[in-house]
Scaffold this motif. Structure first.
Motif, PDB file in Angstrom:
ATOM      1  N   UNK A   1     -28.133 -45.908  44.777  1.00  0.00           N
ATOM      2  CA  UNK A   1     -29.534 -46.093  44.385  1.00  0.00           C
ATOM      3  C   UNK A   1     -29.637 -46.881  43.085  1.00  0.00           C
ATOM      4  N   UNK A   2     -28.794 -46.553  42.115  1.00  0.00           N
ATOM      5  CA  UNK A   2     -28.812 -47.267  40.833  1.00  0.00           C
ATOM      6  C   UNK A   2     -28.413 -48.731  41.020  1.00  0.00           C
ATOM      7  N   UNK A   3     -27.456 -48.978  41.911  1.00  0.00           N
ATOM      8  CA  UNK A   3     -27.012 -50.350  42.161  1.00  0.00           C
ATOM      9  C   UNK A   3     -28.132 -51.179  42.771  1.00  0.00           C
ATOM     10  N   UNK A   4     -28.777 -50.657  43.815  1.00  0.00           N
ATOM     11  CA  UNK A   4     -29.878 -51.385  44.442  1.00  0.00           C
ATOM     12  C   UNK A   4     -31.039 -51.567  43.474  1.00  0.00           C
TER      13      UNK A   4
ATOM     14  N   UNK B   1     -18.130 -48.385  41.375  1.00  0.00           N
ATOM     15  CA  UNK B   1     -16.979 -47.489  41.240  1.00  0.00           C
ATOM     16  C   UNK B   1     -17.386 -46.022  41.219  1.00  0.00           C
ATOM     17  N   UNK B   2     -18.627 -45.729  40.788  1.00  0.00           N
ATOM     18  CA  UNK B   2     -19.110 -44.351  40.759  1.00  0.00           C
ATOM     19  C   UNK B   2     -19.989 -44.022  41.971  1.00  0.00           C
TER      20      UNK B   2
ATOM     21  N   UNK C   1     -22.800 -42.949  53.010  1.00  0.00           N
ATOM     22  CA  UNK C   1     -22.816 -42.495  51.630  1.00  0.00           C
ATOM     23  C   UNK C   1     -23.091 -43.645  50.664  1.00  0.00           C
ATOM     24  N   UNK C   2     -22.853 -44.881  51.126  1.00  0.00           N
ATOM     25  CA  UNK C   2     -22.990 -46.045  50.261  1.00  0.00           C
ATOM     26  C   UNK C   2     -24.397 -46.637  50.280  1.00  0.00           C
TER      27      UNK C   2
END
Length: 254
Positions: free
Chosen positions: A224-227, A219-220, A39-40
């Motif tokens: 995809x947004x993080x990468x 935390x959310x 999921x991560x």
């Protein structure tokens, strides 16, 4: 017609290998994501979609500008202090004997171990961020600049003395032109370490810009947004380093 074909061929030889590597990395990454079923993680298509979305997100650019302010101020201080210090240390042997041991300590000591001291002294503030960036960048600006002065051929200095050049003329006509390439190289190295300092301080000391956004994505569970945000930071860094490399090439061929 031949010149146009040569330019196209040159562009292909220049950009094709990085593009091939990018495609291979995306393929291997997608295969890894499919096998892990985590999921991560996010596949490359989701990452690129998030990247395009973030380009129009004002919060993303606000976070980048907030952190880049500390980077720009810290790097500017490192340059304004480091370049003159490197020139003086390279020119004056007595000053070199006093400063060289401290430069060696700064080069071999991980700046991360000094960050708690900065935190205690300055607190969770932008000033602390700027100081950490300066500590990361300063020795890598000073040392190449010093090396550029030290490696100037002695014959050049002897020739200047034979023409009765003043110390100011020696600086203007021999030392500064002779050390220019080394100075620009020091700026590249210093900026690379300043970028490392910016990221480090945001993630471990004071998250007020990109660090805050990264923590929010984590935390959310917005993988995809993080990468995509990490990719945006990398592209910004590559653009800055590319600009400094261009300046270095212009200086080299003067």
């Amino acid at each position: 017609m031949t010149q146009s074909a040569d330019r196209v061929r040159h562009a292909l030889f220049r950009f094709a290998p990085p593009l091939v590597v990018l495609v291979l990395v995306c393929v291997l990454w997608d295969w890894y994501v499919r096998t892990k079923h985590s999921f991560y993680l996010a596949d490359s298509s989701a990452i690129f979609s998030a990247f395009v979305k973030e380009l129009g997100d004002s919060a993303v650019w606000s976070a980048l500008l907030t952190s880049d302010l500390s980077l720009i101020v810290g790097f500017a201080i490192a340059v304004l202090v480091g370049v003159p210090l490197g020139l003086v240390v390279g020119r004056l042997k007595r000053v070199d004997r006093f400063v060289a041991p401290y430069l060696q300590v700064m080069l071999v000591t991980p700046v991360a171990v000094l960050m708690p001291i900065v935190l205690v002294a300055l607190g969770l503030s932008r000033t602390a961020q700027i100081v950490v960036v300066v500590l990361f960048a300063l020795p890598f600006v000073v040392v190449p600049t010093r090396g550029g002065v030290v490696t100037i051929p002695q014959q050049w200095l002897d020739m200047a003395s034979s023409y009765c050049a003043t110390e100011m003329q020696v600086w203007k006509l021999v030392l500064l032109p002779g050390a220019t390439h080394a100075i620009v190289n020091g700026l590249r190295l210093g900026f690379a370490h300043a970028l490392t300092g910016e990221i480090t301080v945001e993630l471990s000391l004071s998250a007020i810009g990109i660090g805050q956004l990264i923590i929010r994505y984590q935390s959310h569970y917005q993988a995809a947004a993080l990468f995509a945000f990490v990719m945006l930071i990398s592209l910004q860094s590559l653009a800055a380093m590319g600009l400094l490399s261009l300046i270095q090439r212009r200086v080299r061929y003067r």
